[in-house]
Design a protein around this motif. Structure first.
Motif, short mmCIF file in Angstrom:
data_model
loop_
_atom_site.label_atom_id
_atom_site.label_comp_id
_atom_site.label_asym_id
_atom_site.label_seq_id
_atom_site.Cartn_x
_atom_site.Cartn_y
_atom_site.Cartn_z
N UNK A 86 3.54 13.16 7.43
CA UNK A 86 2.41 12.25 7.25
C UNK A 86 2.11 12.14 5.76
N UNK A 87 1.56 11.01 5.36
CA UNK A 87 1.03 10.90 4.00
C UNK A 87 -0.28 11.67 3.92
N UNK A 117 0.82 -1.21 0.00
CA UNK A 117 0.00 0.00 0.00
C UNK A 117 0.86 1.26 0.00
N UNK A 118 2.04 1.17 0.63
CA UNK A 118 2.87 2.35 0.81
C UNK A 118 3.76 2.59 -0.40
N UNK A 123 4.46 7.49 7.05
CA UNK A 123 5.32 8.55 7.56
C UNK A 123 6.77 8.21 7.25
N UNK A 124 7.57 9.25 7.05
CA UNK A 124 9.01 9.06 6.86
C UNK A 124 9.80 9.64 8.02
N UNK A 153 9.47 8.30 -3.53
CA UNK A 153 9.66 9.75 -3.59
C UNK A 153 10.68 10.18 -2.55
N UNK A 154 11.65 10.94 -2.99
CA UNK A 154 12.67 11.44 -2.06
C UNK A 154 12.24 12.79 -1.52
N UNK A 155 12.28 12.94 -0.19
CA UNK A 155 11.93 14.23 0.40
C UNK A 155 10.44 14.37 0.66
#
Length: 272
Positions: free
Chosen positions: A60-61, A18-19, A54-55, A24-26
């Motif tokens: 947050x997404x 799902x993720x 989350x990264x 995507x960087x950043x």
């Protein structure tokens, strides 16, 4: 590995997970994402919620809803905005004297010919044609503001003005010559280019002439903030439908109001 996805490099997104956002960087702030989506041709952009993805502790997404703006509406808004807000004599494509176009028009048609200038903008082409005795001139542009500028400048009630997107243009009148200085190269999809040539062929008299100029291969890659497609003789040949013949091409260097050089190529096309 690539830092972000592109049309050519989409394998990083091929996942049953799902993720998918891990390609995507950043990260971007919500308002920055909304602006990015708007620039991609959407309106009514709204953040509809956040996801568990989350990264970092502070990210947050997010999910968004938006409405795609039709291509003809985007073109109208873009060009009308330019002619409302910018001095048209200072834009890079402006010509104080469109001599190459005049030269080619005079080579192929007499002064009683029916001529249509596609994407006329606020060009001085019509002024020059009128001075040279041409009488039957139609100007077509998606920007109402640009056409109003020309109306007030030339003060000639014999010139016909049509505000329309080129791909929507329909007219019972047939023309001896179709002039397009740098509209065609903004059409990025094959479908749009096919529709353009369909409109062109339906608008020309048999044996009618089209004078089309674009940025040439190895020339600029953008104009007025928009991506374009570069052309050379062979590439244009490959684009043309069977009812149109490419009879000659000629490269041309345009010197901008800023004194920089832009490399164009002119194509002379004849309807069978």
């Amino acid at each position: 590995e690539p830092s972000c996805c592109s049309i050519e490099q989409s394998s990083c997104c091929d996942s049953s997970e799902e993720d998918w956002a891990n390609c995507v960087a950043g990260t971007l702030h919500e308002n920055e994402l909304i602006e990015l989506i708007q620039k991609a041709g959407f309106k009514d952009v709204v953040c509809t919620g956040h996801t568990h993805y989350t990264t970092a502790e502070t990210t947050k997404g997010a999910t968004f809803s938006a409405t795609k703006i039709p291509a003809d509406e985007r073109r109208e808004n873009h060009w009308d905005g330019i002619f409302k807000n910018v001095d048209y004599t200072q834009v890079l494509w402006h010509q104080s004297s469109p001599q190459k176009s005049i030269e080619l028009i005079e080579k192929y048609v007499k002064d009683d010919a029916n001529i249509i200038d596609i994407g006329s903008g606020a060009s001085y082409l019509v002024d020059n044609l009128l001075q040279n005795g041409y009488k039957n001139i139609t100007l077509l542009d998606t920007s109402k503001t640009a056409l109003e500028i020309v109306k007030s400048r030339i003060k000639n009630n014999k010139v016909q003005f049509i505000c329309s997107d080129i791909l929507n243009f329909k007219n019972d009148k047939k023309y001896d010559l179709w002039h397009d200085r740098a509209v065609f190269h903004f059409l990025l999809s094959q479908k749009e280019r096919e529709q353009y040539f369909n409109v062109l062929a339906n608008s020309l008299e048999p044996k009618g002439i089209a004078v089309i100029s674009t940025f040439k291969v190895d020339g600029p890659i953008q104009c007025a903030g928009l991506d374009i497609v570069q052309y050379n003789h062979q590439k244009m040949l490959e684009e043309l439908p069977s009812d149109l013949n490419l009879i000659e091409s000629e490269e041309f260097t345009h010197v901008t109001p800023k004194k920089s050089a832009q490399e164009y190529i002119y194509f002379i096309i004849q309807k069978k």
